[in-house]
Design an enzyme around this catalytic site. Structure first.
Site, PDB file in Angstrom:
ATOM      1  N   HIS A  96       0.886  -1.137  -0.035  1.00  0.00           N
ATOM      2  CA  HIS A  96       0.040   0.034  -0.192  1.00  0.00           C
ATOM      3  C   HIS A  96       0.794   1.387  -0.086  1.00  0.00           C
ATOM      4  CE1 HIS A  96       1.210   0.099   4.354  1.00  0.00           C
ATOM      5  NE2 HIS A  96       0.687  -1.014   4.398  1.00  0.00           N
TER       6      HIS A  96
ATOM      7  N   GLY B 139       1.819   3.045   2.473  1.00  0.00           N
ATOM      8  CA  GLY B 139       2.995   3.251   3.352  1.00  0.00           C
ATOM      9  C   GLY B 139       4.328   2.360   2.913  1.00  0.00           C
ATOM     10  N   HIS B 140       4.028   1.135   2.161  1.00  0.00           N
ATOM     11  CA  HIS B 140       5.121   0.604   1.598  1.00  0.00           C
ATOM     12  C   HIS B 140       5.841   1.420   0.436  1.00  0.00           C
ATOM     13  CE1 HIS B 140       2.728  -3.018   2.832  1.00  0.00           C
ATOM     14  NE2 HIS B 140       3.936  -3.239   3.537  1.00  0.00           N
TER      15      HIS B 140
ATOM     16  N   GLN C  38       6.997 -16.098  11.543  1.00  0.00           N
ATOM     17  CA  GLN C  38       6.249 -14.570  12.183  1.00  0.00           C
ATOM     18  C   GLN C  38       4.797 -15.026  12.682  1.00  0.00           C
ATOM     19  OE1 GLN C  38       8.389 -11.705   9.224  1.00  0.00           O
ATOM     20  NE2 GLN C  38       6.930 -10.768  10.697  1.00  0.00           N
TER      21      GLN C  38
ATOM     22  N   GLY D  66       9.397   1.057   8.474  1.00  0.00           N
ATOM     23  CA  GLY D  66       8.265   1.805   8.855  1.00  0.00           C
ATOM     24  C   GLY D  66       8.151   1.810  10.256  1.00  0.00           C
TER      25      GLY D  66
ATOM     26  N   SER E 291      -1.669  -3.620   5.646  1.00  0.00           N
ATOM     27  CA  SER E 291      -2.270  -4.296   4.863  1.00  0.00           C
ATOM     28  C   SER E 291      -3.580  -5.282   5.403  1.00  0.00           C
ATOM     29  CB  SER E 291      -1.445  -5.790   4.461  1.00  0.00           C
ATOM     30  OG  SER E 291      -0.051  -4.992   3.935  1.00  0.00           O
TER      31      SER E 291
END
Length: 349
Positions: free
Chosen positions: A47, A49-50, A77, A164, A203
């Site tokens: 998105h 942000g990426h 994870q 981020g 996401s």
């Protein structure tokens, strides 16, 4: 892959980044002589942000440098197989986003390529910081995250890696790992990108219904309310000092003749001079409690924590100065969200 994407600034067509599936292909990627390689690690479902991270990497690497984006949904994870299976996978769209933001290559290996012998027997351990907050809520998460980050840093061999700040604890742990284990790479944090309504981009936001999204806005509202409360508290102290230098803060504020200042004077007089961690927590908690009390689509709080960014231990109520992170995690429906905001105590003094 021959797809292309339109660049965000000029509307012209950007060349598709090289799609690399194996470590051998990545190793064969020509490295620009005398220029830097920057890497952005993602789990896909890209998105804005990426895209912001990729643009920051592009700017840092310069026109002659190289930007590599990794797309890998890391099974280490995830605590539950259902969460792993549910995570969105949108590689074709990711390639377009990466191209438009300025990536030169996308490394998107399969699980067998990253862990060819199955789950690794030797892993990076996150230590005490990795057991707090997100680590307590998701046991083993940070060990799995650091293990794959270490592998991807070795595979991509960047000069600088970008992450981020929305995942503040993750960023702190990566920086600590790089420092403690002498990785030869610079770690750079990029500020959180938010939607117009204030919700931090994630996401997982796509899983929220419109009603759930309305509830989820309490996370960012709580953080901003805490930030505003801290600014007001510190400005109040400054005005008290200016009105009664060397004297009593409460009396000084009363002499201002302002009802709000006078009303706040007693609370300020009882608090530490500049810290006000309790006021910060209370301002955020009030909004989160309101969202938790909703009859439909309530917010279920995991934690609200005011922590030291160096080790993610709780800030004491008598803190008067220094950096802090106010972090929150909660569930809305079936979706778990995190957010945080950096704060500085004593900034006006």
């Amino acid at each position: 892959m021959t797809t292309s994407s339109r660049t965000e600034d000029t509307g012209t067509t950007a060349p598709a980044p090289a799609l690399l599936r194996t470590a051998a292909e990545l190793d064969a990627l020509p490295r620009p002589a005398g220029a830097e390689r920057a890497v952005v690690m993602t789990m896909g479902a890209l998105h804005d942000g990426h895209a912001t991270l990729i643009r920051a990497a592009r700017e840092a690497a310069g026109p002659d440098g190289q930007v590599v984006v990794t797309v890998f949904v890391n099974p280490l994870q995830f605590g539950e197989a259902a969460d792993l299976d549910r995570y969105p996978r949108t590689l074709d769209a990711d390639l377009e986003t990466a191209a438009a933001a300025g990536a030169d290559a996308v490394f998107a290996p399969g699980v067998d390529e990253v862990y060819p012998g199955g789950e690794p027997q030797v892993r990076i351990t996150a230590g005490p910081m990795g057991e707090r907050l997100e680590g307590a809520a998701r046991p083993g998460h940070f060990d799995g995250m650091l293990t794959v980050v270490a592998k991807l840093l070795h595979l991509t061999r960047p000069d600088e890696a970008f992450y981020g700040q929305k995942d503040a604890q993750q960023l702190a742990l990566i920086a600590r790992m790089v420092r403690d284990l002498n990785f030869g790479v610079r770690i750079t944090g990029v500020p959180t990108v938010r939607d117009l309504d204030g919700l931090a981009l994630s996401s997982r936001n796509r899983f929220l219904s419109p009603q759930e999204r309305h509830t989820a806005l309490a996370l960012s509202r709580a953080l901003f309310a805490a930030q505003d409360r801290l600014a007001a508290q510190q400005a109040l102290h400054e005005r008290a000092k200016a009105t009664a230098p060397g004297g009593d803060r409460a009396a000084g504020l009363n002499r201002l003749g302002e009802a709000r200042a006078a009303a706040d004077a007693q609370a300020v007089a009882l608090a530490r001079p500049n810290g006000a961690p309790a006021a910060v927590r209370a301002a955020a908690r009030a909004i989160l409690d309101e969202a938790a009390a909703r009859d439909r689509h309530p917010l279920v709080l995991d934690y609200l924590a005011l922590v030291d960014p160096a080790d993610f231990t709780e800030i004491p109520d008598d803190r008067e100065s220094g950096e802090a992170v106010l972090a929150v995690a909660a569930r809305v429906g079936e979706t778990r969200l995190i957010d945080n905001i950096p704060l500085t105590f004593g900034a006006l003094t």
